[in-house]
Structures are given as C-alpha cells and as structure tokens.
Design a protein around this motif. Sequence first.
Motif, mmCIF file in Angstrom:
data_model
loop_
_atom_site.group_PDB
_atom_site.id
_atom_site.type_symbol
_atom_site.label_atom_id
_atom_site.label_comp_id
_atom_site.label_asym_id
_atom_site.label_seq_id
_atom_site.Cartn_x
_atom_site.Cartn_y
_atom_site.Cartn_z
ATOM 1 N N GLU A 26 120.313 13.214 -0.040
ATOM 2 C CA GLU A 26 121.200 12.025 0.598
ATOM 3 C C GLU A 26 121.509 12.637 2.138
ATOM 4 O O GLU A 26 122.328 13.754 2.028
ATOM 5 C CB GLU A 26 122.190 11.680 -0.307
ATOM 6 C CG GLU A 26 122.874 10.375 -0.076
ATOM 7 C CD GLU A 26 123.939 10.050 -0.914
ATOM 8 O OE1 GLU A 26 123.649 9.094 -2.000
ATOM 9 O OE2 GLU A 26 125.278 10.295 -0.884
ATOM 10 N N VAL A 82 123.731 11.069 5.331
ATOM 11 C CA VAL A 82 124.458 9.981 5.443
ATOM 12 C C VAL A 82 125.005 10.216 6.827
ATOM 13 O O VAL A 82 125.583 11.374 7.380
ATOM 14 C CB VAL A 82 125.774 9.896 4.704
ATOM 15 C CG1 VAL A 82 126.845 8.718 4.889
ATOM 16 C CG2 VAL A 82 125.457 9.967 2.951
ATOM 17 N N ARG A 137 128.345 2.761 7.546
ATOM 18 C CA ARG A 137 127.831 3.889 6.739
ATOM 19 C C ARG A 137 126.482 3.650 6.513
ATOM 20 O O ARG A 137 125.962 2.732 5.645
ATOM 21 C CB ARG A 137 128.724 4.175 5.580
ATOM 22 C CG ARG A 137 128.337 5.342 4.596
ATOM 23 C CD ARG A 137 129.077 5.338 3.494
ATOM 24 N NE ARG A 137 128.619 6.438 2.359
ATOM 25 C CZ ARG A 137 129.199 7.513 2.404
ATOM 26 N NH1 ARG A 137 130.007 7.739 3.041
ATOM 27 N NH2 ARG A 137 128.855 8.501 1.636
ATOM 28 N N THR A 185 123.049 5.180 4.877
ATOM 29 C CA THR A 185 122.857 6.318 3.720
ATOM 30 C C THR A 185 121.023 6.231 3.544
ATOM 31 O O THR A 185 120.301 5.353 3.285
ATOM 32 C CB THR A 185 123.293 5.891 2.322
ATOM 33 O OG1 THR A 185 124.783 5.873 2.353
ATOM 34 C CG2 THR A 185 123.011 7.001 1.251
ATOM 35 N N VAL A 236 118.210 8.256 1.319
ATOM 36 C CA VAL A 236 117.818 9.034 -0.084
ATOM 37 C C VAL A 236 116.099 9.383 -0.136
ATOM 38 O O VAL A 236 115.468 8.412 0.316
ATOM 39 C CB VAL A 236 118.230 8.091 -0.963
ATOM 40 C CG1 VAL A 236 117.649 9.023 -2.350
ATOM 41 C CG2 VAL A 236 119.473 7.619 -1.364
#
Length: 452
Positions: A371, A373, A436, A438, A440
């Motif tokens: 992950e 971020v 934010r 993110t 993956v």
Amino acid sequence: MMFRPLRLRLTLLYLLVALLLVAVTGGSTYVLLRSYFASTTDLALRYQMAQEFRRLGAPLPPELAAADSAWRGQSSASQANSDDHHDDKDDDDAHPTDTYDPELLAIFVVSLSPTGAVLPGGPAIPVGAPDAQAIAATQAHGSDVRTVQLSGEPMRLLTYRLPAGSATGLLQLGRPLGDQDRVLRRVLMGLFVLSGAGMLALGAGSWWLAGRSLRPLQRSWTQQREFVANAGHELRAPLTLLRASAEVALRRALPGETEQRELLGEVLDECDHMGRLVDDLLLLSRLDAGYLPLEQTAVPLDPLVHEAARQVARVAEARGVQVSARGEGMALGDPLRLRQVLLILLDNALRHTPRGGKVALTAQASGRHAELVVADTGAGIAPEHLPHIFDRFYRANHHRETADQGSGLGLAIARALVTAQGGTIRLTSRLEHGTRVTIVLPGAPGQRPEIG
C-alpha cells in the motif's frame, strides 16, 4: 480487451431479461395448469354431489345446481365436437352421464349418518375416509371443501349435509390428486430442463448480440484512439520547431527588450505545456490499446518513495510545503511507471496544499499486498467531485482558471498505470482537511506478512 467488461455486463443484462421472460412464461404455464386441475376437480365434485342429491330426492343447493349446469354445458360441447365425426349418432347419446369422464370415475362417495358414522352397503372407500375435521365443519356450516392427506395421498374432499329427515345425513365425496400432482411435477421438471437448455442457448446468443451491439462503439473508440495517436505524432514536429525558433529568438533578443523576452518566455512555457499534454495523450492512447510495455519486478518501496520525494523537493520548498517520505517492504510493479504515478500524485498534492502545509508519502508491504499513500493537508475536494476525479480532463476547480492548473489528465493516467500493473487506486477527501490517495499493488513474491 477494454470492452470485455462492458460486453460481459450487457450479456448478463440480456440474460437477466431472458430469465425473467422464461420465469414469467414457465411460471404462468404451471400456475394456469394447476388452476385448471383445481377448478376441474371442484366442478366435478360438485356435479357428482348434485347427482347424489338427485338420487336421494333431496333439493339441490344453488351452488350445486350451478355446477350441474356448468358441467352439463362442458360435456355437451365436448360431445358436439365428437358428433361432427359421427353424424349417425342419436341426440340422446350426448347426455353427460353417459360420457366417459375420468374425473367422475375417480370420485368416491361416502354416505354418512347424521352423527357422521359410515352407512353400510356403500362402495369401497380409501383408508382414512371419512375425514373427521371435514365432517365437523360440515355439521357446523352445512358444507365443506378441503384438501387432506389420506393414506399418504392428497385428496380433495367435498362434504355436504342433507336436509333433516333424510336417511343419509351427510355425503362426503373425494377425488385423489396423486395423478394431477405427478403431471404437475413432470411439467415442472420439463420446464426446468427446457429453461436450462434455453438459458445456455440464450447465453451464447446474448454474448454474440452484446459483441455485435458494441461493434460501432468499439470501431469509434479505435478511430478516436488512432486519431489521438496520429495527431500527437503530427504535433510533435511543429511544437519542436516552434520551441527551437522561440529559443533562438530569445537568445538574439537584446537585454533591453524586456517585453519581447517575456513574450518569448511565455511561448516557451506554452510549448512545454503542449508537449506534456501531447505526451499524456499518447501515453493514454497506448494504455487504452494495451501497447505500453510494463516491467513487473520486485520494487523496494523505501528507495522508490524517497526518490519521488527528492524530485519534488525544490518545488515543495518554493511553495513552502513540507514533504516527508517513508517506505518499507517490496511491491510488484514497474519502478519507472510507479515513480511516474507518485510524481503525478505529489504534484497534485503540492498544487492544492497552501504554504505551511504538509504532504506525507508512505509505503508499506504486508502479506500479498503493498500500500502506497499520498496524504496532504490541503483544501480538500468537495463530495460532488469525488465520483469524477479520475475522469479524463475533469478538474474539480474548473471554475477557477489559474496558470498553475494541470490538463486534467494526471489522475486518469495514474489510475490507468496502476490498473495496468494489477493494482487499484482510491481517493478520499474532506474540505479543509486534505486529501488522501491510496494505491494497492500486489506484494512481491516471497514477501513476508506483517506480524502485528
């Protein structure tokens, strides 16, 4: 390939409509047949009850008289159709009591005393008859009709109370329903088999129809992609020439020609902007076509995030924004394209974070996933813009045109690059609380799960 999910959704939609149609048609057929059996059975029971009333010399209740007339009308119409092929028959032969009818032959008759005891001398009756509950209801209300289980077989019972003074107090007629249930089960099984075979054929037909429906869209998309690619290549040459000419003119401009030098500087800036836009369009075109080569390798996350932070450090310092980076573990992906994604996200974060704000870049691998971020303390994005934030050319602050705005392709490119590497990207934001993003990605083979 990009149209395969849409084709699959269209196929499922066509199949759902076909399934509903088959379910409605098959269900209606089953319900109508079951209703026909039920109505015919009740009519036959009432008609036979009317004959028993006549045999005993009892007056007919109105409902039995109506059933007698209805049955005679059906039998007469059936006999008339048969007489079209037998003209020499006498009219007396059409009497319904002389017509062979399995409904009437299947009915048994139980003669009962006023107290409910079976009167001797009648024909054989099924084990378990007469039904005590039907007798009790008839004694209370005068008549009763119900479906019961006698000796493990469903039975339709019709019970009537005769007028006072009759030797026979009650009459209970019954008709076994086992043959009807067997027919209904066979019909239901046949419907299931036919529906299953039909759904297989409809599935293949729906897939073909969905593909045929998407052909114009696919052809239009291909033409658009080719146009973008060709236009991008065609624009490169004039942009290069224009930029070279502006650089030569800027070098030849005299130091005192301030206005001319400023204009030439703006021309160079616009050439750079147009060059980046052309590069972005060509990259998206190659991603759409699946022609962009990607290297899937184990990428150490700590060097990746620190290199991305180092590349934007000067811009961040000029804007008065603090950038931090921290990474741990390894991800599976293309290091060059991952760095490009991070630079796009960092650039967006720096554009919308005011002086004194912070941008944090973190990356961590855990088990089969990694992950990454990018979080900022900027102005945030309004909720109505979030569903469209990854759309091409979409800009949440389009009503405030500034020189610092991008082309609206950055996040679209970031999503396309992440998806092409088998990952996902999502964005959350709150006004005045920051944004934010993110990412993956698949974890690198051999990545040890995090112990917590």
